[in-house]
Design an enzyme around this catalytic site. Structure first.
Site, PDB file in Angstrom:
ATOM      1  CD  GLU A  43      15.567 -59.789  15.815  1.00  0.00           C
ATOM      2  OE1 GLU A  43      16.759 -59.874  15.436  1.00  0.00           O
ATOM      3  OE2 GLU A  43      15.185 -60.165  16.936  1.00  0.00           O
ATOM      4  NE  ARG A  47      12.071 -58.828  22.701  1.00  0.00           N
ATOM      5  CZ  ARG A  47      13.340 -58.558  22.874  1.00  0.00           C
ATOM      6  NH1 ARG A  47      13.707 -57.522  23.592  1.00  0.00           N
ATOM      7  NH2 ARG A  47      14.262 -59.309  22.325  1.00  0.00           N
ATOM      8  CE  LYS A 131      19.078 -62.493  19.767  1.00  0.00           C
ATOM      9  NZ  LYS A 131      17.846 -61.709  19.621  1.00  0.00           N
TER      10      LYS A 131
HETATM   11  C1  3PG Z   1      17.492 -58.936  21.598  1.00  0.00           C
HETATM   12  O1  3PG Z   1      16.452 -59.476  21.861  1.00  0.00           O
HETATM   13  O2  3PG Z   1      18.095 -59.201  20.569  1.00  0.00           O
HETATM   14  C2  3PG Z   1      18.063 -58.009  22.600  1.00  0.00           C
HETATM   15  O3  3PG Z   1      17.124 -57.643  23.547  1.00  0.00           O
HETATM   16  C3  3PG Z   1      18.701 -56.808  22.036  1.00  0.00           C
HETATM   17  O4  3PG Z   1      19.635 -56.464  22.974  1.00  0.00           O
HETATM   18  P1  3PG Z   1      20.070 -54.960  23.209  1.00  0.00           P
HETATM   19  O5  3PG Z   1      18.819 -54.227  23.607  1.00  0.00           O
HETATM   20  O6  3PG Z   1      21.092 -55.019  24.322  1.00  0.00           O
HETATM   21  O7  3PG Z   1      20.640 -54.451  21.919  1.00  0.00           O
END
Ligand code: 3PG
Length: 214
Positions: A43, A47, A131
């Site tokens: 994924e 960003r 999600k």
């Molecule tokens: C996302 O957007 O899925 C999260 O920012 C991932 O979360 P994590 O950095 O705590 O794994």
């Protein structure tokens, strides 16, 4: 790829690495490092400015990995990620506009949900696989179990605060399809091109999933 096929791929892998990438040149070696560790889904979050080029590179150059676009929050981004070659879309929340855009684009979509109201909107739109974000911050497995009371038909990909130490708690729940997280793809490992470390993190995670699933 249709939605059922995308969901099957996510479920089979069990883990979705959530990538923040600063340099599109690092995308292909990163994807190959994940594949070498047994993870065939990536994924790429929208960003950073490099995200679309990274997705495009992975889709074009790395066969065998499912390119997924993450942090997709507008209909225009759905059009962009389709053009870049993404085969599925993930969002941190639910929006009717992105729901419509993903249908128009013919892309599978996992909207983000964290509350019962979010789940009602997702179910009303026929989006039963979501999600669960931000998983740990929204109450973790206890919240997920509570949401499954009124929404037994939903399946979730918990993401946010998930790591090797707690992924087993999530994957033990039947409503959990897979988990997502950035712990597999640390920013410093990507910046330092430490592909061996990424492969090692991927392998550890996949071994844990395999052990849990017996
Ligand atoms: C996302 O957007 O899925 C999260 O920012 C991932 O979360 P994590 O950095 O705590 O794994």
């Amino acid at each position: 790829m249709d939605e059922a096929a995308a969901i099957a791929r996510l479920q089979a892998c069990g883990i979705v690495p959530v990538v923040v990438i600063e340099d599109a040149h690092l995308a292909a070696p990163l994807a190959r490092a994940l594949l070498a560790g047994g993870i065939d889904v990536i994924e790429v979050t929208l960003r950073r400015p490099a995200a679309l080029a990274a997705l495009e590179t992975i889709a074009r150059e790395v066969s065998g990995i499912l390119p997924v676009a993450g942090t997709v929050v507008t209909p225009a981004q759905v059009v962009d990620v389709k053009e870049a070659g993404a085969q599925a879309v993930v969002s941190p929340g639910f929006s009717e506009a992105v729901d419509d855009a993903t249908r128009a684009a013919g892309l599978p979509w996992l909207p983000g949900v964290a509350t019962a109201s979010d789940c009602m909107r997702a179910v009303s739109a026929g989006r039963l696989t979501c999600k669960f974000f931000p998983a740990e911050q929204a109450g973790g497995t206890a919240t997920l179990k509570a949401l499954s009371g009124p929404f037994p038909q939903m399946r979730f990909c918990p993401t946010g605060g998930v790591s090797l130490t707690n992924l087993g708690d999530y994957l033990a729940l039947k409503q959990v399809l897979c988990v997502g997280g950035s712990w597999l793809v640390p920013a410093d490992a990507i910046a330092n091109r430490d592909w061996a470390r990424v492969t090692q993190l991927a392998r550890e995670a996949r071994e844990k999933v395999a052990a849990l699933r017996g």
